[in-house]
Write a protein that holds these residues in place. Sequence first.
Motif, PDB file in Angstrom:
ATOM      1  N   ALA A 234       0.825  -1.211   0.000  1.00 30.81           N
ATOM      2  CA  ALA A 234       0.000   0.000   0.000  1.00 30.81           C
ATOM      3  C   ALA A 234       0.859   1.261   0.000  1.00 30.81           C
ATOM      4  CB  ALA A 234      -0.907  -0.004   1.223  1.00 30.81           C
ATOM      5  N   ASP A 235       0.311   2.324  -0.556  1.00 34.66           N
ATOM      6  CA  ASP A 235       0.938   3.640  -0.448  1.00 34.66           C
ATOM      7  C   ASP A 235       0.684   4.199   0.948  1.00 34.66           C
ATOM      8  OD1 ASP A 235       1.637   3.373  -3.072  1.00 34.66           O
ATOM      9  OD2 ASP A 235       0.055   4.691  -3.844  1.00 34.66           O
ATOM     10  N   GLY A 236       1.592   5.039   1.394  1.00 30.96           N
ATOM     11  CA  GLY A 236       1.433   5.691   2.682  1.00 30.96           C
ATOM     12  C   GLY A 236       1.908   7.120   2.609  1.00 30.96           C
ATOM     13  N   TYR A 237       1.820   7.815   3.716  1.00 32.44           N
ATOM     14  CA  TYR A 237       2.238   9.208   3.775  1.00 32.44           C
ATOM     15  C   TYR A 237       3.559   9.344   4.520  1.00 32.44           C
ATOM     16  CZ  TYR A 237      -2.509  10.525   2.325  1.00 32.44           C
ATOM     17  OH  TYR A 237      -3.691  10.674   1.633  1.00 32.44           O
ATOM     18  N   GLN A 238       4.343  10.318   4.094  1.00 35.52           N
ATOM     19  CA  GLN A 238       5.635  10.626   4.715  1.00 35.52           C
ATOM     20  C   GLN A 238       5.643  12.094   5.117  1.00 35.52           C
ATOM     21  OE1 GLN A 238       8.476   8.564   5.112  1.00 35.52           O
ATOM     22  NE2 GLN A 238       9.554  10.235   6.123  1.00 35.52           N
ATOM     23  N   VAL A 239       6.080  12.362   6.353  1.00 39.17           N
ATOM     24  CA  VAL A 239       6.194  13.742   6.836  1.00 39.17           C
ATOM     25  C   VAL A 239       7.615  14.227   6.595  1.00 39.17           C
ATOM     26  CG1 VAL A 239       5.981  15.292   8.809  1.00 39.17           C
ATOM     27  CG2 VAL A 239       4.448  13.321   8.590  1.00 39.17           C
ATOM     28  N   THR A 240       7.747  15.334   5.899  1.00 43.35           N
ATOM     29  CA  THR A 240       9.053  15.934   5.615  1.00 43.35           C
ATOM     30  C   THR A 240       9.067  17.356   6.170  1.00 43.35           C
ATOM     31  OG1 THR A 240       9.218  14.638   3.575  1.00 43.35           O
ATOM     32  CG2 THR A 240      10.743  16.494   3.836  1.00 43.35           C
ATOM     33  N   ASN A 258       9.047   1.085   6.081  1.00 42.54           N
ATOM     34  CA  ASN A 258       9.130   1.251   7.529  1.00 42.54           C
ATOM     35  C   ASN A 258       9.687   0.009   8.204  1.00 42.54           C
ATOM     36  OD1 ASN A 258       8.175   3.830   7.383  1.00 42.54           O
ATOM     37  ND2 ASN A 258       6.244   3.443   8.451  1.00 42.54           N
ATOM     38  N   PHE A 259       9.241  -1.148   7.750  1.00 40.20           N
ATOM     39  CA  PHE A 259       9.775  -2.390   8.331  1.00 40.20           C
ATOM     40  C   PHE A 259      11.260  -2.548   8.021  1.00 40.20           C
ATOM     41  CE2 PHE A 259       5.342  -4.139   8.675  1.00 40.20           C
ATOM     42  CZ  PHE A 259       5.416  -4.498  10.014  1.00 40.20           C
ATOM     43  N   ALA A 311       3.038   2.173  12.038  1.00 38.08           N
ATOM     44  CA  ALA A 311       1.965   3.131  11.760  1.00 38.08           C
ATOM     45  C   ALA A 311       2.309   4.530  12.246  1.00 38.08           C
ATOM     46  CB  ALA A 311       0.665   2.664  12.417  1.00 38.08           C
ATOM     47  N   GLY A 312       3.124   4.632  13.321  1.00 39.65           N
ATOM     48  CA  GLY A 312       3.353   5.939  13.914  1.00 39.65           C
ATOM     49  C   GLY A 312       4.772   6.462  13.896  1.00 39.65           C
ATOM     50  N   TYR A 313       5.749   5.576  13.827  1.00 39.02           N
ATOM     51  CA  TYR A 313       7.146   6.002  13.847  1.00 39.02           C
ATOM     52  C   TYR A 313       7.663   6.246  12.424  1.00 39.02           C
ATOM     53  CZ  TYR A 313       7.462   4.629  18.802  1.00 39.02           C
ATOM     54  OH  TYR A 313       7.287   4.529  20.161  1.00 39.02           O
ATOM     55  N   ASN A 314       8.918   6.662  12.341  1.00 39.58           N
ATOM     56  CA  ASN A 314       9.599   6.880  11.062  1.00 39.58           C
ATOM     57  C   ASN A 314       8.896   7.947  10.216  1.00 39.58           C
ATOM     58  OD1 ASN A 314      11.836   6.271   9.423  1.00 39.58           O
ATOM     59  ND2 ASN A 314      10.611   4.905   8.130  1.00 39.58           N
ATOM     60  N   ASP A 315       8.457   9.035  10.896  1.00 43.17           N
ATOM     61  CA  ASP A 315       7.812  10.162  10.213  1.00 43.17           C
ATOM     62  C   ASP A 315       6.584   9.719   9.417  1.00 43.17           C
ATOM     63  OD1 ASP A 315       9.714  12.060  11.122  1.00 43.17           O
ATOM     64  OD2 ASP A 315      11.109  11.399   9.561  1.00 43.17           O
ATOM     65  N   THR A 316       5.788   8.864  10.034  1.00 42.80           N
ATOM     66  CA  THR A 316       4.597   8.328   9.383  1.00 42.80           C
ATOM     67  C   THR A 316       3.336   8.823  10.081  1.00 42.80           C
ATOM     68  OG1 THR A 316       5.843   6.306   8.891  1.00 42.80           O
ATOM     69  CG2 THR A 316       3.453   6.219   8.601  1.00 42.80           C
ATOM     70  N   PRO A 317       2.401   9.440   9.380  1.00 40.64           N
ATOM     71  CA  PRO A 317       1.115   9.800   9.994  1.00 40.64           C
ATOM     72  C   PRO A 317       0.361   8.526  10.389  1.00 40.64           C
ATOM     73  CG  PRO A 317       1.453  11.025   7.964  1.00 40.64           C
ATOM     74  CD  PRO A 317       2.504   9.954   8.003  1.00 40.64           C
ATOM     75  N   TYR A 318      -0.017   8.438  11.674  1.00 44.20           N
ATOM     76  CA  TYR A 318      -0.710   7.235  12.131  1.00 44.20           C
ATOM     77  C   TYR A 318      -2.214   7.290  11.859  1.00 44.20           C
ATOM     78  CZ  TYR A 318      -2.306   9.938  16.184  1.00 44.20           C
ATOM     79  OH  TYR A 318      -2.891  10.892  16.983  1.00 44.20           O
ATOM     80  N   TYR A 319      -2.701   8.462  11.432  1.00 47.55           N
ATOM     81  CA  TYR A 319      -4.118   8.583  11.088  1.00 47.55           C
ATOM     82  C   TYR A 319      -4.238   9.398   9.808  1.00 47.55           C
ATOM     83  CZ  TYR A 319      -9.081   8.315  12.375  1.00 47.55           C
ATOM     84  OH  TYR A 319     -10.425   8.004  12.424  1.00 47.55           O
ATOM     85  N   PRO A 320      -4.038   8.747   8.648  1.00 45.19           N
ATOM     86  CA  PRO A 320      -4.023   9.476   7.379  1.00 45.19           C
ATOM     87  C   PRO A 320      -5.411  10.001   7.003  1.00 45.19           C
ATOM     88  CG  PRO A 320      -3.033   7.271   7.193  1.00 45.19           C
ATOM     89  CD  PRO A 320      -3.769   7.312   8.473  1.00 45.19           C
ATOM     90  N   SER A 321      -5.439  11.185   6.444  1.00 46.38           N
ATOM     91  CA  SER A 321      -6.686  11.744   5.931  1.00 46.38           C
ATOM     92  C   SER A 321      -6.778  11.465   4.437  1.00 46.38           C
ATOM     93  CB  SER A 321      -6.748  13.259   6.184  1.00 46.38           C
ATOM     94  OG  SER A 321      -7.836  13.834   5.488  1.00 46.38           O
TER      95      SER A 321
END
Length: 382
Positions: A234-240, A258-259, A311-321
């Motif tokens: 799946a695609d996910g979001y990254q916080v920069t 992330n893994f 889901a929450g670490y590694n600059d990952t939004p744990y609740y994507p919009s």
Amino acid sequence: METYELLQSYWWLLISILGAALVFLLFVQGGQTMLLGARNDMQRTMMVNSLGRKWELSFTTLVVFGGAFFASFPLFYSVSFGGAYWLWILILLGFVLQAVSYEFRKKRGNIYGTRTFDTFLCINGILGCTLLGVAVGTFFFGAEFTIHKGNLLDTNAPAIATWAPTHGLEAIICWKNLLLGVAVLFLARMQAALYFINSIDDINNYKVQRKAVLVNGGIFVLLFIAFLVVLLTADGYQVTTVNGNETITTVPYKYFHNFIDMWWALAALLIGVVLVLYAYVTTIFRDHFNCGIWYSGIGTALVVMALFWVAGYNDTPYYPSLLDPASSLTIGNSSSSPFTLTVMSWVTIIIPFVVAYIAYAWHSLNKKPITTDEMNNDDHKY
């Protein structure tokens, strides 16, 4: 890493531990879904009395999990609980049915009969497991909301987030979320069978529950493999962060990366999977093996913690919009103040004592396995 970021990471770790404990204790709900399929009243009574020793632990853990989330990440609480109304209200109603059923199932003057309350327990088991799995699924596959922090200053529209008109129903019917929810349901049923083997001393019960482990465990394994394939592709979001400004972008195979980046999360996942499979296979092929619940329970806890970490670490939004990526929640933008997190962190010193008490209570309640003779002589059953 700054102190505030350490506190945020620490509290996400605690949330992951509480979530892991909750998923393990869902074997109570899993066992409740099996009551209506019991072969006779004696078997059903033994199952209910076995679960009755533990149902308050799962209920209390759910409350503590929700309270800890509210205190440490209040923005998630206000956005999710205030918007995904139907998802959370159905979970709440299911657990209300559970409490009422254990209280009144065998009470004198019960005009509805035990079958009615057994049905309520079954409903709680299905709703509790499936919908909690759906709720966790939104941590990866997102929810339909948009945050408007400026609304806090608008007395005419104080809601901080707007949701899809379905208010959580869209999360329930999302097939990706349901895939995890149904997987959690069959995991809980498998672990319930393992728990019955461990806590009920009856040869007929052993034969029945061994078959239940085979069927429910096999379905769970297939569903969980399917969920992992969906998650890792799946695609996910990254916080920069650039010059103090955060941007959120889409990243292909985000959770797979992330893994790879967090080897300790991957190790926890693999060890957990091995332990669950060991409990499953050994119970099926080794006669008189009754310790599967412990291997499966520890393995389940490790897998759940690993999923929370990616889901929450590694600059990952744990609740994507899904409607506005910039509204996605991270452990950085949704947490309480440094003062609140610091004070609560000192309170967590009591956690080892709470764990010790739970272990003592579990051991005391399970010191004597339930037997047929006990059911015949006991007038104070659930």
